[in-house]
Scaffold this motif. Structure first.
Motif, PDB file in Angstrom:
ATOM      1  N   PRO A 117     -73.809 -46.018  33.910  1.00  0.00           N
ATOM      2  CA  PRO A 117     -74.266 -44.845  33.150  1.00  0.00           C
ATOM      3  C   PRO A 117     -74.944 -45.200  31.828  1.00  0.00           C
ATOM      4  O   PRO A 117     -75.895 -44.535  31.417  1.00  0.00           O
ATOM      5  N   ARG A 118     -74.489 -46.250  31.153  1.00  0.00           N
ATOM      6  CA  ARG A 118     -75.099 -46.637  29.869  1.00  0.00           C
ATOM      7  C   ARG A 118     -76.582 -46.955  30.036  1.00  0.00           C
ATOM      8  O   ARG A 118     -77.397 -46.659  29.160  1.00  0.00           O
ATOM      9  N   ALA A 119     -76.947 -47.558  31.165  1.00  0.00           N
ATOM     10  CA  ALA A 119     -78.357 -47.878  31.418  1.00  0.00           C
ATOM     11  C   ALA A 119     -79.181 -46.598  31.515  1.00  0.00           C
ATOM     12  O   ALA A 119     -80.314 -46.540  31.023  1.00  0.00           O
ATOM     13  N   VAL A 120     -78.623 -45.569  32.137  1.00  0.00           N
ATOM     14  CA  VAL A 120     -79.328 -44.293  32.258  1.00  0.00           C
ATOM     15  C   VAL A 120     -79.477 -43.651  30.881  1.00  0.00           C
ATOM     16  O   VAL A 120     -80.533 -43.096  30.560  1.00  0.00           O
ATOM     17  N   THR A 121     -78.459 -43.760  30.056  1.00  0.00           N
ATOM     18  CA  THR A 121     -78.534 -43.201  28.699  1.00  0.00           C
ATOM     19  C   THR A 121     -79.702 -43.815  27.942  1.00  0.00           C
ATOM     20  O   THR A 121     -80.483 -43.104  27.301  1.00  0.00           O
ATOM     21  N   THR A 122     -79.849 -45.123  28.028  1.00  0.00           N
ATOM     22  CA  THR A 122     -80.948 -45.817  27.353  1.00  0.00           C
ATOM     23  C   THR A 122     -82.300 -45.345  27.887  1.00  0.00           C
ATOM     24  O   THR A 122     -83.223 -45.094  27.107  1.00  0.00           O
ATOM     25  N   LEU A 123     -82.415 -45.211  29.215  1.00  0.00           N
ATOM     26  CA  LEU A 123     -83.673 -44.751  29.814  1.00  0.00           C
ATOM     27  C   LEU A 123     -83.985 -43.321  29.378  1.00  0.00           C
ATOM     28  O   LEU A 123     -85.129 -43.009  29.017  1.00  0.00           O
ATOM     29  N   VAL A 124     -82.977 -42.463  29.425  1.00  0.00           N
ATOM     30  CA  VAL A 124     -83.182 -41.064  29.035  1.00  0.00           C
ATOM     31  C   VAL A 124     -83.549 -40.983  27.551  1.00  0.00           C
ATOM     32  O   VAL A 124     -84.441 -40.209  27.172  1.00  0.00           O
ATOM     33  N   ASP A 125     -82.904 -41.786  26.713  1.00  0.00           N
ATOM     34  CA  ASP A 125     -83.248 -41.800  25.282  1.00  0.00           C
ATOM     35  C   ASP A 125     -84.735 -42.084  25.088  1.00  0.00           C
ATOM     36  O   ASP A 125     -85.421 -41.392  24.325  1.00  0.00           O
ATOM     37  N   GLY A 126     -85.235 -43.103  25.778  1.00  0.00           N
ATOM     38  CA  GLY A 126     -86.651 -43.465  25.649  1.00  0.00           C
ATOM     39  C   GLY A 126     -87.580 -42.382  26.174  1.00  0.00           C
ATOM     40  O   GLY A 126     -88.602 -42.066  25.555  1.00  0.00           O
ATOM     41  N   LEU A 127     -87.224 -41.806  27.315  1.00  0.00           N
ATOM     42  CA  LEU A 127     -88.058 -40.752  27.893  1.00  0.00           C
ATOM     43  C   LEU A 127     -87.985 -39.460  27.087  1.00  0.00           C
ATOM     44  O   LEU A 127     -88.967 -38.722  26.998  1.00  0.00           O
ATOM     45  N   GLU A 128     -86.838 -39.210  26.487  1.00  0.00           N
ATOM     46  CA  GLU A 128     -86.703 -38.029  25.636  1.00  0.00           C
ATOM     47  C   GLU A 128     -87.547 -38.213  24.370  1.00  0.00           C
ATOM     48  O   GLU A 128     -88.218 -37.278  23.917  1.00  0.00           O
ATOM     49  N   ALA A 129     -87.549 -39.402  23.814  1.00  0.00           N
ATOM     50  CA  ALA A 129     -88.363 -39.686  22.620  1.00  0.00           C
ATOM     51  C   ALA A 129     -89.856 -39.515  22.938  1.00  0.00           C
ATOM     52  O   ALA A 129     -90.632 -39.130  22.053  1.00  0.00           O
ATOM     53  N   ALA A 130     -90.241 -39.776  24.193  1.00  0.00           N
ATOM     54  CA  ALA A 130     -91.639 -39.611  24.615  1.00  0.00           C
ATOM     55  C   ALA A 130     -91.914 -38.187  25.097  1.00  0.00           C
ATOM     56  O   ALA A 130     -93.010 -37.903  25.596  1.00  0.00           O
TER      57      ALA A 130
END
Length: 150
Positions: free
Chosen positions: A68-81
């Motif tokens: 799940p932590r990997a998904v959090t990092t991906l979502v953080d980046g996509l949310e910032a974009a």
């Protein structure tokens, strides 16, 4: 004369080389979009939920087979974009769901074009007949049942 195992080893090496080459070319085509291959996979996965209830982070982690932590990092980046947004589940406010934004949908369209461009680059040396044969072979391999391992 080479044995079947020699042929299989050679094929395995060729498939690995092709996979690495495909990843390099796709990455090069996606770089101008500012999206990593992992973010691209997550965006495509979230898009499969369109018209349904948006996925939870845990759903995405399970489908991507990552922690799940990997998904959090991906979502953080996509949310910032501005490609995805976190939204509370209406039935359980403690649950967060991930949905595409309009920017995310536009990015997905550009990603599909980049993937098509990458595929065209890879397939350029092949004739139409060779592409058709390759498509059949790839279908046979991808549709084959997975082997059970201990």
């Amino acid at each position: 004369m080479s044995s079947a195992s020699d042929t299989d080893r050679l094929l395995a090496e060729q498939l690995l080389r092709l996979t690495r080459r495909l990843h390099r070319i796709q990455k090069r085509h996606m770089e101008p979009l500012g999206i990593t291959p992992a973010q691209s996979r997550l965006l495509r996965l979230v898009s499969h939920y369109e018209g349904e209830q948006p996925p939870r982070m845990a759903d995405l982690a399970a489908r991507l087979e990552v922690v799940p932590r990997a998904v959090t990092t991906l979502v953080d980046g996509l949310e910032a974009a501005d490609c995805v947004r976190r939204v509370p589940d209406p039935a359980n406010r403690r649950v967060i769901r991930i949905e595409l934004t309009d920017t995310g949908r536009a990015t997905l369209r550009r990603l599909r074009n980049a993937r098509t461009d990458a595929a065209e680059e890879i397939l350029a040396p092949l004739t139409a007949d060779q592409r058709e044969v390759l498509g059949g072979l790839l279908n046979a391999l991808s549709d084959a049942p997975a082997e059970r391992t201990c």
